[in-house]
Design a protein around this motif. Structure first.
Motif, PDB file in Angstrom:
ATOM      1  N   TRP A  42       8.573   7.038 -17.563  1.00 16.04           N
ATOM      2  CA  TRP A  42       9.116   6.221 -16.588  1.00 16.04           C
ATOM      3  C   TRP A  42       9.177   7.007 -14.966  1.00 16.04           C
ATOM      4  O   TRP A  42       8.943   6.449 -14.040  1.00 16.04           O
ATOM      5  CB  TRP A  42       9.855   5.343 -16.758  1.00 16.04           C
ATOM      6  N   ARG A  43       9.857   7.936 -15.388  1.00 12.81           N
ATOM      7  CA  ARG A  43      10.231   8.941 -14.240  1.00 12.81           C
ATOM      8  C   ARG A  43       8.843   9.181 -13.413  1.00 12.81           C
ATOM      9  O   ARG A  43       8.720   9.232 -12.241  1.00 12.81           O
ATOM     10  CB  ARG A  43      10.789  10.417 -14.407  1.00 12.81           C
ATOM     11  N   GLN A  44       7.781   9.828 -14.110  1.00 11.78           N
ATOM     12  CA  GLN A  44       6.638  10.074 -13.664  1.00 11.78           C
ATOM     13  C   GLN A  44       5.820   8.740 -12.661  1.00 11.78           C
ATOM     14  O   GLN A  44       5.271   8.809 -11.662  1.00 11.78           O
ATOM     15  CB  GLN A  44       5.475  10.665 -14.534  1.00 11.78           C
ATOM     16  N   LEU A  45       5.992   7.822 -13.556  1.00  9.71           N
ATOM     17  CA  LEU A  45       5.155   6.530 -13.009  1.00  9.71           C
ATOM     18  C   LEU A  45       6.119   5.884 -11.848  1.00  9.71           C
ATOM     19  O   LEU A  45       5.462   5.609 -10.712  1.00  9.71           O
ATOM     20  CB  LEU A  45       5.284   5.658 -13.960  1.00  9.71           C
ATOM     21  N   CYS A  46       7.348   5.922 -11.960  1.00  5.35           N
ATOM     22  CA  CYS A  46       8.362   5.351 -10.730  1.00  5.35           C
ATOM     23  C   CYS A  46       8.330   6.234  -9.325  1.00  5.35           C
ATOM     24  O   CYS A  46       8.666   5.529  -8.681  1.00  5.35           O
ATOM     25  CB  CYS A  46       9.738   5.067 -11.386  1.00  5.35           C
ATOM     26  N   PHE A  47       8.106   7.528  -9.743  1.00  4.05           N
ATOM     27  CA  PHE A  47       7.946   8.317  -8.630  1.00  4.05           C
ATOM     28  C   PHE A  47       6.688   8.318  -7.849  1.00  4.05           C
ATOM     29  O   PHE A  47       6.400   9.358  -7.044  1.00  4.05           O
ATOM     30  CB  PHE A  47       8.455   9.668  -8.891  1.00  4.05           C
ATOM     31  N   SER A  48       5.607   7.602  -8.446  1.00  5.76           N
ATOM     32  CA  SER A  48       4.427   7.583  -7.996  1.00  5.76           C
ATOM     33  C   SER A  48       4.178   7.226  -6.615  1.00  5.76           C
ATOM     34  O   SER A  48       4.896   6.488  -6.050  1.00  5.76           O
ATOM     35  CB  SER A  48       3.524   6.737  -8.799  1.00  5.76           C
ATOM     36  N   ASP A  49       3.553   8.065  -5.956  1.00  6.03           N
ATOM     37  CA  ASP A  49       3.226   7.836  -4.246  1.00  6.03           C
ATOM     38  C   ASP A  49       2.641   6.554  -3.812  1.00  6.03           C
ATOM     39  O   ASP A  49       3.047   6.011  -2.824  1.00  6.03           O
ATOM     40  CB  ASP A  49       2.345   9.133  -3.595  1.00  6.03           C
ATOM     41  N   CYS A  50       1.724   6.161  -4.697  1.00  2.42           N
ATOM     42  CA  CYS A  50       1.314   4.894  -4.415  1.00  2.42           C
ATOM     43  C   CYS A  50       2.369   3.363  -4.447  1.00  2.42           C
ATOM     44  O   CYS A  50       2.187   2.578  -3.420  1.00  2.42           O
ATOM     45  CB  CYS A  50       0.066   4.291  -5.441  1.00  2.42           C
ATOM     46  N   ILE A  51       3.332   3.725  -5.340  1.00  2.00           N
ATOM     47  CA  ILE A  51       4.314   2.766  -5.296  1.00  2.00           C
ATOM     48  C   ILE A  51       5.267   2.865  -4.093  1.00  2.00           C
ATOM     49  O   ILE A  51       5.653   1.801  -3.298  1.00  2.00           O
ATOM     50  CB  ILE A  51       5.218   2.733  -6.604  1.00  2.00           C
ATOM     51  N   TRP A  52       5.467   4.275  -3.779  1.00  2.00           N
ATOM     52  CA  TRP A  52       6.688   4.369  -2.444  1.00  2.00           C
ATOM     53  C   TRP A  52       5.689   4.181  -1.075  1.00  2.00           C
ATOM     54  O   TRP A  52       6.565   3.979  -0.269  1.00  2.00           O
ATOM     55  CB  TRP A  52       7.054   5.741  -2.679  1.00  2.00           C
ATOM     56  N   GLU A  53       4.571   4.532  -1.298  1.00  2.00           N
ATOM     57  CA  GLU A  53       3.860   4.142   0.323  1.00  2.00           C
ATOM     58  C   GLU A  53       3.839   2.654   0.423  1.00  2.00           C
ATOM     59  O   GLU A  53       4.045   2.274   1.560  1.00  2.00           O
ATOM     60  CB  GLU A  53       2.390   4.703   0.085  1.00  2.00           C
ATOM     61  N   SER A  54       3.670   1.937  -0.821  1.00  2.00           N
ATOM     62  CA  SER A  54       3.532   0.342  -0.496  1.00  2.00           C
ATOM     63  C   SER A  54       5.241  -0.215  -0.091  1.00  2.00           C
ATOM     64  O   SER A  54       5.161  -1.035   0.831  1.00  2.00           O
ATOM     65  CB  SER A  54       3.117  -0.377  -1.792  1.00  2.00           C
ATOM     66  N   LEU A  55       5.997   0.582  -0.699  1.00  2.00           N
ATOM     67  CA  LEU A  55       7.320   0.138  -0.283  1.00  2.00           C
ATOM     68  C   LEU A  55       7.671   0.386   1.305  1.00  2.00           C
ATOM     69  O   LEU A  55       8.291  -0.249   1.972  1.00  2.00           O
ATOM     70  CB  LEU A  55       8.223   0.738  -1.283  1.00  2.00           C
ATOM     71  N   ALA A  56       7.323   1.615   1.653  1.00  2.00           N
ATOM     72  CA  ALA A  56       7.457   1.989   2.864  1.00  2.00           C
ATOM     73  C   ALA A  56       6.696   1.330   4.165  1.00  2.00           C
ATOM     74  O   ALA A  56       7.270   0.912   5.067  1.00  2.00           O
ATOM     75  CB  ALA A  56       7.086   3.515   2.986  1.00  2.00           C
ATOM     76  N   ARG A  57       5.511   1.058   3.660  1.00  2.92           N
ATOM     77  CA  ARG A  57       4.990   0.279   4.524  1.00  2.92           C
ATOM     78  C   ARG A  57       5.262  -1.280   4.623  1.00  2.92           C
ATOM     79  O   ARG A  57       5.158  -1.911   5.749  1.00  2.92           O
ATOM     80  CB  ARG A  57       3.235   0.398   4.337  1.00  2.92           C
ATOM     81  N   ASN A  58       5.649  -1.806   3.627  1.00  3.89           N
ATOM     82  CA  ASN A  58       6.091  -3.345   3.641  1.00  3.89           C
ATOM     83  C   ASN A  58       7.421  -3.281   4.247  1.00  3.89           C
ATOM     84  O   ASN A  58       7.685  -4.423   4.983  1.00  3.89           O
ATOM     85  CB  ASN A  58       6.077  -3.547   1.977  1.00  3.89           C
ATOM     86  N   ARG A  59       8.276  -2.503   4.106  1.00  2.00           N
ATOM     87  CA  ARG A  59       9.643  -2.356   4.814  1.00  2.00           C
ATOM     88  C   ARG A  59       9.526  -1.890   6.194  1.00  2.00           C
ATOM     89  O   ARG A  59      10.261  -2.709   6.969  1.00  2.00           O
ATOM     90  CB  ARG A  59      10.531  -1.412   4.169  1.00  2.00           C
ATOM     91  N   TRP A  60       8.596  -1.202   6.701  1.00  2.00           N
ATOM     92  CA  TRP A  60       8.580  -0.792   8.140  1.00  2.00           C
ATOM     93  C   TRP A  60       7.161  -1.221   8.545  1.00  2.00           C
ATOM     94  O   TRP A  60       6.414  -0.353   8.956  1.00  2.00           O
ATOM     95  CB  TRP A  60       8.737   0.543   8.219  1.00  2.00           C
ATOM     96  N   PRO A  61       6.857  -2.516   8.698  1.00  2.00           N
ATOM     97  CA  PRO A  61       5.378  -2.567   9.211  1.00  2.00           C
ATOM     98  C   PRO A  61       5.254  -2.528  10.586  1.00  2.00           C
ATOM     99  O   PRO A  61       4.016  -2.471  11.151  1.00  2.00           O
ATOM    100  CB  PRO A  61       5.442  -4.466   9.079  1.00  2.00           C
ATOM    101  N   LEU A  62       6.332  -2.386  11.547  1.00  2.42           N
ATOM    102  CA  LEU A  62       5.995  -1.874  12.945  1.00  2.42           C
ATOM    103  C   LEU A  62       5.435  -0.436  13.080  1.00  2.42           C
ATOM    104  O   LEU A  62       5.151  -0.209  14.241  1.00  2.42           O
ATOM    105  CB  LEU A  62       7.216  -2.207  13.612  1.00  2.42           C
ATOM    106  N   LEU A  63       5.825   0.382  12.198  1.00  5.42           N
ATOM    107  CA  LEU A  63       5.569   1.836  12.304  1.00  5.42           C
ATOM    108  C   LEU A  63       4.092   1.965  12.120  1.00  5.42           C
ATOM    109  O   LEU A  63       3.518   1.529  11.474  1.00  5.42           O
ATOM    110  CB  LEU A  63       6.256   2.849  11.139  1.00  5.42           C
ATOM    111  N   SER A  64       3.475   2.680  13.153  1.00  2.00           N
ATOM    112  CA  SER A  64       2.139   3.117  13.108  1.00  2.00           C
ATOM    113  C   SER A  64       1.714   4.381  12.252  1.00  2.00           C
ATOM    114  O   SER A  64       2.385   4.744  11.583  1.00  2.00           O
ATOM    115  CB  SER A  64       1.731   3.532  14.606  1.00  2.00           C
TER     116      SER A  64
END
Length: 252
Positions: A42-64
């Protein structure tokens, strides 16, 4: 029969990777981090870049894309920061900026009233930092905060984030701040009448955060948006009630 941790892990590891990633992507950040502590799988999966990239872009949609590097840049740069670290670093940064806004508004409103110019400066700080809706809820919509801080968040959500009125009202109710009120008072230059200028006009309205969010009182919202321009000499926002005077609270 009770299954051990290894049995549970083997069940999920047998699922297709995209299915497991989808499950993890539906979790809140705290739950995602907690799940990542359960096992190496779960550590390897939950630290996956594809998950955190989605979280970041969804939380901060105004960032270019200037603020968020492309996947190819992250992959090939020897000094790249992974998306999880980018997310956590920005979360901490916004907490610091939110404290700065809190201290600024507090310093400008010692008598529990705030000039509209200072109010708009606080809103501009949020704009410059590209706060997301989740950030406003977390850092500015706390019921223990002064209502003048709550108002800054409402103004930002309406004018910059473009949050729909009904969604914003529901959020204010969930945060238990929808009924909190402010008094907006403004002074206008007296009109000319047969060569004589009349006395300056004074207007005031008591309005709740929910009314502003729903844009039920568009006139007051317009006064706050425009500030002191043209015939408006001064705009002052005051606290209504003695239960809205707390400033400090712990920002997570």
């Amino acid at each position: 029969m009770h299954k051990g941790k290894s049995d549970s892990v083997s069940i999920f590891s047998s699922l297709p990777e995209d299915v497991v990633l989808k499950i993890a992507s539906l979790l809140q950040v705290r739950d995602l981090c907690a799940l990542g502590c359960c096992s190496r799988f779960w550590r390897q999966l939950c630290f996956s870049d594809c998950i955190w990239e989605s979280l970041a872009r969804n939380r901060w949609p105004l960032l270019s894309s200037f603020h968020f590097p492309s996947s190819s840049t992250l992959t090939h740069s020897p000094n790249f920061k992974k998306w999880r670290k980018l997310y956590l670093d920005r979360h901490v940064e916004l907490g610091v900026r939110a404290r700065a806004v809190l201290k600024f508004v507090e310093a400008c409103s010692r008598s529990e009233s705030l000039e509209v110019g200072d109010h708009l400066k606080a809103v501009d700080t949020l704009i410059g930092t590209s706060f997301g809706f989740e950030d406003v809820q977390r850092f500015l919509f706390d019921p223990q905060m002064n209502v003048l801080i709550n108002l800054v968040g409402v103004h930002y959500c309406l004018t910059t984030l473009g949050i729909r009125g009904d969604n914003l009202v529901e959020t204010l109710r969930t945060r238990e701040i929808s009924d909190r009120r402010v008094c907006v008072k403004w002074w206008k230059v007296g009109r000319w009448f047969y060569g004589f200028r009349m006395r300056d006009e004074t207007h005031s309205r008591w309005v709740s955060l929910a009314d502003l969010a729903a844009e039920d009182d568009e006139h007051v919202l317009g006064v706050l948006r425009r500030g002191t321009i043209h015939e408006v000499l001064r705009v002052q926002i005051s606290v209504v009630g003695r239960t809205s005077t707390h400033w400090s609270h712990r920002l997570e």
